[in-house]
Enzyme design. Sequence first.
Site, PDB file in Angstrom:
ATOM      1  N   HIS A  25      46.749  81.423  15.783  1.00  7.65           N
ATOM      2  CA  HIS A  25      48.075  81.792  15.279  1.00  7.65           C
ATOM      3  C   HIS A  25      48.510  83.105  15.900  1.00  7.65           C
ATOM      4  O   HIS A  25      47.688  83.902  16.372  1.00  7.65           O
ATOM      5  CB  HIS A  25      48.069  81.902  13.749  1.00  7.65           C
ATOM      6  CG  HIS A  25      47.350  83.109  13.221  1.00  7.65           C
ATOM      7  ND1 HIS A  25      47.969  84.323  13.015  1.00  7.65           N
ATOM      8  CD2 HIS A  25      46.052  83.289  12.859  1.00  7.65           C
ATOM      9  CE1 HIS A  25      47.088  85.198  12.543  1.00  7.65           C
ATOM     10  NE2 HIS A  25      45.925  84.599  12.436  1.00  7.65           N
ATOM     11  N   CYS A  26      49.837  83.331  15.912  1.00  5.97           N
ATOM     12  CA  CYS A  26      50.378  84.605  16.365  1.00  5.97           C
ATOM     13  C   CYS A  26      51.085  85.254  15.175  1.00  5.97           C
ATOM     14  O   CYS A  26      50.677  85.057  14.032  1.00  5.97           O
ATOM     15  CB  CYS A  26      51.321  84.405  17.551  1.00  5.97           C
ATOM     16  SG  CYS A  26      52.702  83.284  17.219  1.00  5.97           S
ATOM     17  N   MET A  27      52.164  85.999  15.406  1.00  2.00           N
ATOM     18  CA  MET A  27      52.826  86.719  14.320  1.00  2.00           C
ATOM     19  C   MET A  27      53.508  85.799  13.318  1.00  2.00           C
ATOM     20  O   MET A  27      53.529  86.077  12.118  1.00  2.00           O
ATOM     21  CB  MET A  27      53.875  87.675  14.905  1.00  2.00           C
ATOM     22  CG  MET A  27      53.270  88.813  15.717  1.00  2.00           C
ATOM     23  SD  MET A  27      52.320  89.959  14.717  1.00  2.00           S
ATOM     24  CE  MET A  27      53.637  90.745  13.784  1.00  2.00           C
TER      25      MET A  27
END
EC number: 2.7.1.69
Length: 473
Positions: free
Chosen positions: A26-28
Site C-alpha cells: 500500500h501507499c498513502m
Amino acid sequence: MSTYKDEAKALLAYVGGKENIAAVSHCMTRLRFVLAEPSKADIKKIEELKNVKGTFTQSGQFQVIIGNKVSEFYQDFSKVAGIEGTSKDEVKQAAKKNQNIFQRIVGGIAEIFAPLIPAIIVGGLILGFRNVIDSLYLFENGTKTLVEMSQFWAGIDHFLWLIGEAVFHMLPVGICWSVTKKMGTTQMLGIVLGLTLVSGQLLNAYAVGSTAAADIPVWNFGFAQVQMIGYQAQIIPAILAAFTLVYLEKFFRKITPQAISMIVVPFASLLLAVMAAHFVLGPIGWKVGSAISAVVYAGITGPLKVVFGMVFGFLYAPLVITGLHHMTNAIDLQLIADFGGTMLWPMIALSNIAQGSAVLGMIYVQRKNAAAQEVNVPACLSCYLGVTEPAIFGVNLKYTFPFICGMIGSGIAATISVLTNTTANAIGVGGIPGILSIQPTYMLSFGIAMLVAIVVPFVLTVIVAKKKGLGNH
C-alpha cells in the site's frame, strides 16, 4: 478488534482470492495489487464496498483507493488473506510482468524522478519567493524591489540561492544517484559521477552560450582536446551517464574475480563512465535534450500555440490515467535549463485544479448525499493540493461526465496560459498552491486561468448532472 475484517474478506474474494494475488502493498491512499490474472477482479463489486473510493490499473498494478485509513485496512486484509507484507519495490518488480516495453520505459523514468520531486518542488517555491522580493517593483512608485529597499531581504535573497542552486544546478547529482538506486548498483559511485558533471573546474553550462569557443577551457591530451563543459541542470546527459555507469559496474562485477572486485569494479566503472560522459554522452545528450525542449517550446510559443495549449490541457488528465504524464517531468526540467522557466508545468497545475473543480461540482450536486460526500470532499481537497488520483478514479471516472467537464475546463485554462506566455520557475505543487511557483510577471495571468479552471468545470458538471437527474440521491 479488526475494523475492516468483513470488508477485507469481501475484497479478497472480489480480487480472485489469495491464489490470484502475486504481490500486494500500500501507499498513502491505495492498496497496490499485482494480480496473476487481472481479468478475475470484479471491479463493480469492489467499488461497491463501503470504504473503497475507486479502482484503476496503472503500470501493471491493480490499485484500490481506500483513503487515509489504508494502512489499517491493509493490516486487516493481510491477516484475512494470510499474505505477508510486500514492499512497494517488490510489487513494482512483480508488476513488470504485466507491462509492455513502453510501459516499462515510462515506469522507469517515473521511478528515477519520483525521489527528486520533493526537492524540485522546494526549489521552485524558493525561486518563486526570490522573484517576488527581487523582481517585483512594488516600492517608491514602482521603481524599487524589496531587496533594493532592505538589506535584510537582500541577505535572505542571497542566502536562499544556496538552496536554489543546489536543487537545480546540481540536479545531475540527484539523477545519477536515483538511477543507481533504482538499478541496484553502488549509489556513492552515482553521486561521484554526478559531481563530475557539475564540478567547479568546468565551464558552467549556463555560461557556455556567452563564451567564445576559443575561451572554453579544454583537457589537452596532445593528440586531442576535449572541452571542459559542465552539465548543470541537464537531464539527458545525466541519465545517459548514469545508465552507462550502472551497466559498466554490472559488467565488471560479473567478470572480475572476487578477490580483487573491491578495487577493480569501482575504479574501472567510474573512470570509464566519467570518460564516456564527458567525451561522448554529454555532448550528445545536451543536443538531444535541447532538441526536445526546442520542439516543445516551439509548440508552446509558435503560431499554433493555441492549438497546442488546448490539446495538451484537454488531454493531460487522460495521460494521468495511462501513467504517461511522468514523461513531462523530464521535459519541464529541460525547459527550465534551456529557457529559464517552463510554460508546460502551469498547464499541468491547471489540469489538476480543473479535475478538482469537477469534483467540487459533484459536492454541490450531491450536497445532501452523506455517503457520496465521504468520497467527494477529501478527493476535491487532495486534488486542489496536487494529488489527483482520488478525484479522477474515485469520482470523475465513476460518473464519466465530470471527468470530461474537467478536461474542457483544463483545455480552456491552458489556452489562456499559453496565450499569456505564463511561465513557472520550476515544478511546484500541482494544484492551487502552484501559483507560488509561477514567475511574478505571470501570476495575474495564471490567476485568471486558475479561475477559469475552477469555474468552468464546476458549472459544466452541475449543469450536466442536473440534466442526468443526478440530484441528492
